[in-house]
Design an enzyme around this catalytic site. Sequence first.
Site, PDB file in Angstrom:
ATOM      1  N   TRP A 109      -2.277  29.145   7.732  1.00  0.00           N
ATOM      2  CA  TRP A 109      -2.754  29.979   7.713  1.00  0.00           C
ATOM      3  C   TRP A 109      -1.398  30.469   8.534  1.00  0.00           C
ATOM      4  O   TRP A 109      -1.835  30.102   9.934  1.00  0.00           O
ATOM      5  CB  TRP A 109      -3.714  29.564   8.756  1.00  0.00           C
ATOM      6  CG  TRP A 109      -4.481  31.143   8.902  1.00  0.00           C
ATOM      7  CD1 TRP A 109      -4.953  31.228   7.676  1.00  0.00           C
ATOM      8  CD2 TRP A 109      -4.858  32.184   9.503  1.00  0.00           C
ATOM      9  NE1 TRP A 109      -6.026  32.262   7.963  1.00  0.00           N
ATOM     10  CE2 TRP A 109      -5.405  32.676   9.156  1.00  0.00           C
ATOM     11  CE3 TRP A 109      -4.235  31.672  11.100  1.00  0.00           C
ATOM     12  CZ2 TRP A 109      -5.758  33.364  10.370  1.00  0.00           C
ATOM     13  CZ3 TRP A 109      -5.044  32.429  11.446  1.00  0.00           C
ATOM     14  CH2 TRP A 109      -5.189  33.690  11.261  1.00  0.00           C
ATOM     15  N   CYS A 152      -4.688  25.988   9.277  1.00  0.00           N
ATOM     16  CA  CYS A 152      -4.296  25.008   8.981  1.00  0.00           C
ATOM     17  C   CYS A 152      -4.979  23.769   8.725  1.00  0.00           C
ATOM     18  O   CYS A 152      -5.425  23.384   9.628  1.00  0.00           O
ATOM     19  CB  CYS A 152      -3.059  24.765   9.833  1.00  0.00           C
ATOM     20  SG  CYS A 152      -1.478  25.965  10.149  1.00  0.00           S
ATOM     21  N   ARG A 206     -10.869  25.552   4.548  1.00  0.00           N
ATOM     22  CA  ARG A 206     -10.459  26.939   6.057  1.00  0.00           C
ATOM     23  C   ARG A 206      -9.693  27.710   6.136  1.00  0.00           C
ATOM     24  O   ARG A 206      -9.365  28.883   7.116  1.00  0.00           O
ATOM     25  CB  ARG A 206      -9.576  25.153   6.857  1.00  0.00           C
ATOM     26  CG  ARG A 206     -10.191  24.350   7.203  1.00  0.00           C
ATOM     27  CD  ARG A 206      -9.736  22.788   7.066  1.00  0.00           C
ATOM     28  NE  ARG A 206      -8.770  23.339   8.999  1.00  0.00           N
ATOM     29  CZ  ARG A 206      -9.498  22.380  10.117  1.00  0.00           C
ATOM     30  NH1 ARG A 206     -10.250  22.057   9.661  1.00  0.00           N
ATOM     31  NH2 ARG A 206      -8.913  23.116  11.228  1.00  0.00           N
ATOM     32  N   LYS A 210     -11.914  28.843   8.121  1.00  0.00           N
ATOM     33  CA  LYS A 210     -13.374  28.815   8.409  1.00  0.00           C
ATOM     34  C   LYS A 210     -13.105  28.271   9.678  1.00  0.00           C
ATOM     35  O   LYS A 210     -14.265  28.575  10.806  1.00  0.00           O
ATOM     36  CB  LYS A 210     -13.167  27.790   7.634  1.00  0.00           C
ATOM     37  CG  LYS A 210     -15.325  26.585   7.633  1.00  0.00           C
ATOM     38  CD  LYS A 210     -15.787  27.710   7.359  1.00  0.00           C
ATOM     39  CE  LYS A 210     -17.349  27.220   7.462  1.00  0.00           C
ATOM     40  NZ  LYS A 210     -17.986  28.752   7.740  1.00  0.00           N
ATOM     41  N   HIS A 247     -27.175  58.882  17.612  1.00  0.00           N
ATOM     42  CA  HIS A 247     -26.561  59.586  18.907  1.00  0.00           C
ATOM     43  C   HIS A 247     -25.236  59.488  18.280  1.00  0.00           C
ATOM     44  O   HIS A 247     -24.326  59.991  19.440  1.00  0.00           O
ATOM     45  CB  HIS A 247     -26.956  58.484  20.273  1.00  0.00           C
ATOM     46  CG  HIS A 247     -27.711  58.744  20.437  1.00  0.00           C
ATOM     47  ND1 HIS A 247     -27.984  59.670  21.397  1.00  0.00           N
ATOM     48  CD2 HIS A 247     -29.374  57.630  20.762  1.00  0.00           C
ATOM     49  CE1 HIS A 247     -29.668  59.478  21.938  1.00  0.00           C
ATOM     50  NE2 HIS A 247     -30.325  58.221  21.194  1.00  0.00           N
ATOM     51  N   LYS A 299     -21.105  40.236   6.974  1.00  0.00           N
ATOM     52  CA  LYS A 299     -20.942  39.320   5.688  1.00  0.00           C
ATOM     53  C   LYS A 299     -21.068  40.281   4.756  1.00  0.00           C
ATOM     54  O   LYS A 299     -19.460  39.733   3.922  1.00  0.00           O
ATOM     55  CB  LYS A 299     -22.517  38.560   5.736  1.00  0.00           C
ATOM     56  CG  LYS A 299     -23.579  37.722   6.157  1.00  0.00           C
ATOM     57  CD  LYS A 299     -22.849  36.401   5.491  1.00  0.00           C
ATOM     58  CE  LYS A 299     -21.435  36.236   7.266  1.00  0.00           C
ATOM     59  NZ  LYS A 299     -21.280  35.532   8.151  1.00  0.00           N
ATOM     60  N   GLU A 349     -16.910  40.722   4.970  1.00  0.00           N
ATOM     61  CA  GLU A 349     -15.690  39.646   5.188  1.00  0.00           C
ATOM     62  C   GLU A 349     -15.636  39.389   3.809  1.00  0.00           C
ATOM     63  O   GLU A 349     -14.596  38.879   3.089  1.00  0.00           O
ATOM     64  CB  GLU A 349     -16.092  38.133   5.984  1.00  0.00           C
ATOM     65  CG  GLU A 349     -17.489  37.562   6.480  1.00  0.00           C
ATOM     66  CD  GLU A 349     -17.593  36.682   6.972  1.00  0.00           C
ATOM     67  OE1 GLU A 349     -16.548  35.839   8.141  1.00  0.00           O
ATOM     68  OE2 GLU A 349     -18.525  36.363   7.553  1.00  0.00           O
ATOM     69  N   GLU A 376     -24.809  41.129  11.401  1.00  0.00           N
ATOM     70  CA  GLU A 376     -24.839  39.579  10.592  1.00  0.00           C
ATOM     71  C   GLU A 376     -24.772  40.309   9.621  1.00  0.00           C
ATOM     72  O   GLU A 376     -23.847  40.003   9.069  1.00  0.00           O
ATOM     73  CB  GLU A 376     -25.772  39.199  10.898  1.00  0.00           C
ATOM     74  CG  GLU A 376     -25.475  37.730  10.834  1.00  0.00           C
ATOM     75  CD  GLU A 376     -23.530  36.640  10.416  1.00  0.00           C
ATOM     76  OE1 GLU A 376     -23.292  36.664  11.561  1.00  0.00           O
ATOM     77  OE2 GLU A 376     -24.117  35.886   9.574  1.00  0.00           O
ATOM     78  N   ASN A 401      -0.929  22.038  13.165  1.00  0.00           N
ATOM     79  CA  ASN A 401      -2.308  23.608  13.252  1.00  0.00           C
ATOM     80  C   ASN A 401      -1.954  23.304  14.936  1.00  0.00           C
ATOM     81  O   ASN A 401      -1.492  22.707  16.081  1.00  0.00           O
ATOM     82  CB  ASN A 401      -3.356  22.501  12.803  1.00  0.00           C
ATOM     83  CG  ASN A 401      -4.738  22.849  13.156  1.00  0.00           C
ATOM     84  OD1 ASN A 401      -4.074  24.332  13.258  1.00  0.00           O
ATOM     85  ND2 ASN A 401      -5.162  22.679  12.571  1.00  0.00           N
ATOM     86  N   GLY A 402      -2.134  25.208  15.581  1.00  0.00           N
ATOM     87  CA  GLY A 402      -2.159  25.485  16.408  1.00  0.00           C
ATOM     88  C   GLY A 402      -0.609  26.040  16.961  1.00  0.00           C
ATOM     89  O   GLY A 402      -0.246  26.650  15.669  1.00  0.00           O
TER      90      GLY A 402
END
Length: 611
Positions: A75, A2, A27, A606, A507, A488, A491, A484, A100-101
């Site tokens: 969000w 948010c 964000r 974000k 394996h 990338k 996402e 990484e 926000n939270g």
Amino acid sequence: MCGIVGAVAERNVEAILLEGLRRLEYRGYDSAGMAVVSPQGALQRRRAVGKVAALAECLGDAPLPGRCGIAHTRWATHGRPSETNAHPHQSGEGLAVVHNGIIENHEALRRELVADGYRFDSETDTEVVAHLVARERGRHADLLAAVRHALARLEGAYALAVVSADDPGTIVGARKGSPLVVGVGIGEAFLGSDPLALLQVTDRFVYLEEGDVVRLSAGGRVEVFDAAGAAVKREVQTFEHGDGAASKGDYRHFMLKEIHEQPAVIAAALEGRLGERAALVESFGPEAEALFSRVRQVHIVACGTSYHAGMVARYWLERFAGVPVQVEVASEYRYRRVVVPEDTLFVTLSQSGETADTLAALRFARERGYLASLAICNVPGSSLVRESDLCLMTQAGPEIGVASTKAFTTQLTALMLLTLALGRVRDLAEETQAELVAALRGLPRLVERVLALDPQIEALSTAFAEKHHALFLGRGAHFPIALEGALKLKEISYIHAEAYPAGELKHGPLALVDSEMPVISVAPNDELLDKLKSNLQEVRARGGELFVFADERVGIEEAEGIRVLHLPHVHEALAPILYTLPLQLLSYHVAVLKGTDVDQPRNLAKSVTVE
Ligand code: F6R
């Protein structure tokens, strides 16, 4: 996560709030809203599901005139994305809140407020804050006192902003566990989740501290009160990066811009931190030398991409500084019964400095007898920086694309500096230090050369656009780089990707390999190269299509089913930094081909300020 914007100005604030929301889009969010107190003293609200553009359209039809208002991008955490769940939330017609939270005790509070006659319209935890403040407003003389009393009832994390028709020209904000800054204008004052939201109106900011409550009122008046309610003075800091940092310039996406900024920001991360033949230990702060000479262990804690940087650092710190290292994701670490050996340095890595799990891990660690805490972070003034004993800023400048790129490579650069600093106080051979320092100085040039390979990488990306899965392989310090690369791709292109240390292939994961499974491998010129070559043969023998990013000197050439892109030769210790770039570019081009929202991929935020 948010985003919050607020403004008390000498002009209508709608445009300021809307521009602030646009700047917070990076964000991640799913709905947006705004509430403004009109010149007649009435509170009016508009909300819309989807992008800020949808809210703008709604405001185009029904503007919100007024000089005091708050706005929000949501969000979803409690309740699906919908107009009724979007903020601001109101209590009656006169009071509105953005938040926000997470309010952890919202269920109990909701029951209490319902019993008191309050009606709830949304499924959110935030609506309890609106009703609590409204109830307290009836009992106290002003909005500030009402907010303070309401805050005393809240458990959890919040940054919030409140306006009320009974207190025109006033916004009360508060922070506990989620970031909130005050923008200081001339005769005007603003609130924002981060400075980027407000750069169009000011470059001067007050970073609120945990427990702070702030009142903004007409004439640009800003009053800050600490957790105990005492009026306090907080330093006004000037934002250094300029407003250009928040725009895409000539690039199609922020992510592409940020990938191309890497030569410059890696150079910035090294600036003033290297001597002729050794790293400058004092870059970590005046106490660093004394503390580092006592370090016998290192624990590194981070999330996501930052965690991958920590995994690379383990190889470096153990090899060059000779210290045992543990690396762990923050969400696991914070709930473990951690055993902390004597003289252990606790290191957090974070782009934002506000990631809830990493911050909680730091607070947990502070109670566990570590020698000291060090934050390697990109956002000055962030909670992580303020709460750590030592810090090293990564100097990457604002990172807007949700997928972290330049923050990662500058974290790695900073971690190599940490390796050299610890190595220096622990007798790493002077020759090795000088060699690594020289290699670091040459790194920005090499990064530029890799970026020049972009057209070839773009050409490779066509092979992925129709695929559903991909496998990334690396060995040693390049295993985290493979992780990484897979993250990338996942996402931003939504292609399922996994990463393995190449030696693990037989394996299990080898069973997945067929012509539909592209296998991407990084093959720098290191001691594990021959072993990696054998692993690649195992893939070829099963019909897997290989994409290899290889050192120009290693003699891996294209053949049927093997596409090779040669990278310039680099000191093998720094190869993880260089080999990150083609993987970033590959994911970027695949995502563009697939037409996904590169800078704001679905479901992601974000700055993950909730657990
Ligand atoms: C992935 C990504 C995330 C972040 C993670 C931690 O591209 O950006 O995985 O790395 O959310 O964020 P920070 O570094 O801000 O603590």
